[in-house]
Write an enzyme that holds these catalytic residues in place. Structure first.
Site, PDB file in Angstrom:
ATOM      1  N   PHE A 283       0.831  -1.260  -0.055  1.00 15.76           N
ATOM      2  CA  PHE A 283      -0.132  -0.029  -0.254  1.00 15.76           C
ATOM      3  C   PHE A 283       0.931   1.284  -0.114  1.00 15.76           C
ATOM      4  O   PHE A 283       1.698   1.375   1.044  1.00 15.76           O
ATOM      5  CB  PHE A 283      -0.982   0.013   0.922  1.00 15.76           C
TER       6      PHE A 283
ATOM      7  N   ASP B 104       9.219   2.673   1.533  1.00 19.42           N
ATOM      8  CA  ASP B 104       7.974   3.537   1.962  1.00 19.42           C
ATOM      9  C   ASP B 104       7.727   3.050   3.511  1.00 19.42           C
ATOM     10  O   ASP B 104       7.410   2.106   4.085  1.00 19.42           O
ATOM     11  CB  ASP B 104       6.664   2.836   1.376  1.00 19.42           C
TER      12      ASP B 104
ATOM     13  N   LYS C 144       2.997   9.449   8.776  1.00 22.76           N
ATOM     14  CA  LYS C 144       2.004   8.945   9.868  1.00 22.76           C
ATOM     15  C   LYS C 144       2.412   9.755  11.074  1.00 22.76           C
ATOM     16  O   LYS C 144       1.670  10.749  11.582  1.00 22.76           O
ATOM     17  CB  LYS C 144       1.687   7.795   9.793  1.00 22.76           C
TER      18      LYS C 144
END
Ligand SMILES: *Cc1c(COP(=O)(O)O)cnc(C)c1O
Length: 411
Positions: free
Chosen positions: A141, A226, A255
């Site tokens: 993702f 990532d 995040k």
């Protein structure tokens, strides 16, 4: 001023694009690991807004930094300098070993957009105009913009938005031969998560990242990691790759960086970063004083309290506690990014729903596994309370041999 839960739902239904399958709760306040809803009910937050509020809700140092910055200077254009942004860049570069440069964005997808554009630019200048292909992993993702969606290895999320940008291809996660077979001279980068988060909390198999690193060196491709979900302490190290011997060329993060204030960042080795020329990439908000002040405060608290080490210790405690719960078949993950695989026949979604009703926020990351990602400062007492709630819910859970392993939260 404050609305009832029914009023909130009605307003949302009438005016908000219906892209989320929301759980029936509206949170109005938080402190540390605890959340309260519109009716005053208390919850333990073992999801942290999807690995975002790593220092917990309303952390005083972050709140003070945000409030002070809001009273001083919220925003100036990146056409000018601001004093906070380069300080955050210096901190991140030091955490990543030094010798790099940082671009600031507003989200994980945007941090990855930067990584992909940079890899294409670098590929063009080092290999020619055909070197723009990015290989990623199935189950990965990387975001919901068209380009990061093209890199995301989840066909069901891509189908409705074809045609997607070209130059992306996925190979089986953890399969080195499959990767080697597609790594020709057109490939500018391999993009991977050290632990696939949305893909079900799947750590890279041992030795895989090191072997991918060697392959990238051999075939002249960049290794982009990532770390949007894994970065900044979540896995029990500052970055997920530190659990391996591999060192990336480019790292994206987001995040946890602002502890809830939106900010993303893309770090690259200086010679790779040099492929961007002034004017090649830009954003209005990225690295603005408000978001940068939140990041600076977050990074300061993380370093002062050695938060990665606390995450490692709390992760070990939580893992051991979960392994002892009847109904949990296995626990995987790193640090405080954990999935509890349920015993065959127990569907994760109804268990997550029942946990919420019982005052514990977790999510069904696949059809058969719960994701737990509490704040990294979570206490042993909070872990004990959360695991007790889960045990009670699982003791009452329905078992159905047809529980589908592939249906997750739909994120
Ligand atoms: C959440 C996530 C993203 C996307 O971040 P947004 O802020 O939602 O755009 C990208 N990559 C990974 C690994 C993520 O977990």
């Amino acid at each position: 001023m404050s609305l009832s839960f029914d009023e909130i739902v009605a307003l949302d239904a009438a005016h908000v694009m219906q892209t989320y399958g929301r759980a029936p709760v509206a949170f109005v306040r938080g402190e540390g690991t605890v959340l309260w809803d519109a009716d005053g009910r208390r919850y333990l937050d073992f999801l942290s807004g999807l690995a975002v509020t790593s220092l917990g809700h309303a952390h005083p140092a972050v709140a003070d930094a945000v409030a002070a910055q809001a009273r001083t200077l919220l925003h100036v254009s990146n056409l000018y300098y601001n004093e906070v942004q380069p300080q955050v860049a210096a901190r991140l570069d030091a955490l990543l070993g030094g010798g790099g440069r940082v671009f600031f964005a507003n989200s994980g997808a945007e941090a990855n957009e930067c990584a992909i554009k940079l890899a294409r630019r670098y590929g063009q200048t080092h290999g020619g105009p055909e070197r723009f292909h990015v290989i990623s992993a199935s189950g990965s993702f990387h975001g919901r913009t068209l380009t990061t969606l093209a890199a995301t290895g989840q066909p069901q999320k891509q189908e409705t938005f074809q045609p997607l940008p070209t130059g992306f291809r996925q190979v089986a996660f953890g399969d080195l031969d499959a990767l080697a077979a597609v790594m020709d001279e057109r490939v500018c980068a391999v993009m991977l998560e050290p632990v696939q988060g949305e893909g079900g909390v799947m750590p890279c198999p041992p030795g895989y990242l090191e072997a991918v690193r060697a392959l990238c060196d051999e075939r002249e491709a960049l290794l982009l990691l990532d770390e949007v979900q894994t970065g900044l302490g979540r896995t029990g190290a500052w970055f997920g790759f530190e659990h391996t011997g591999a060192r990336p060329d480019v790292v994206s993060m987001a995040k946890a960086l602002g502890n809830g204030v939106p900010i993303g960042a893309c770090w690259a080795r200086a010679d790779v970063a040099a492929a961007f020329r002034p004017g090649d990439h830009a954003t209005t908000f990225g690295g603005q004083p408000l978001a940068a002040a939140a990041a600076l405060a977050t990074l300061t608290v993380m370093a002062d309290l050695d938060v990665p080490a606390r995450a490692a210790a709390a992760g070990a405690t939580l893992t051991a506690a979960l392994e002892a719960v009847p109904g949990v078949a296995g626990v995987r993950g790193l640090g405080l990014l954990i999935a509890a695989e349920l015993e065959p026949g127990i569907a994760a979604k109804p268990v997550a729903d029942a946990c919420l009703t019982a005052g514990l926020v977790v999510n069904a990351v696949t059809g058969t596994a719960l994701r737990l990602a509490p704040p990294l400062l979570v206490t042993d007492a909070e872990i004990e309370e959360a695991v007790a709630i889960l045990a009670t819910v699982l003791a009452a859970a329905e078992r159905d041999d047809a529980a589908a392993p592939s249906e997750g939260s739909g994120w």
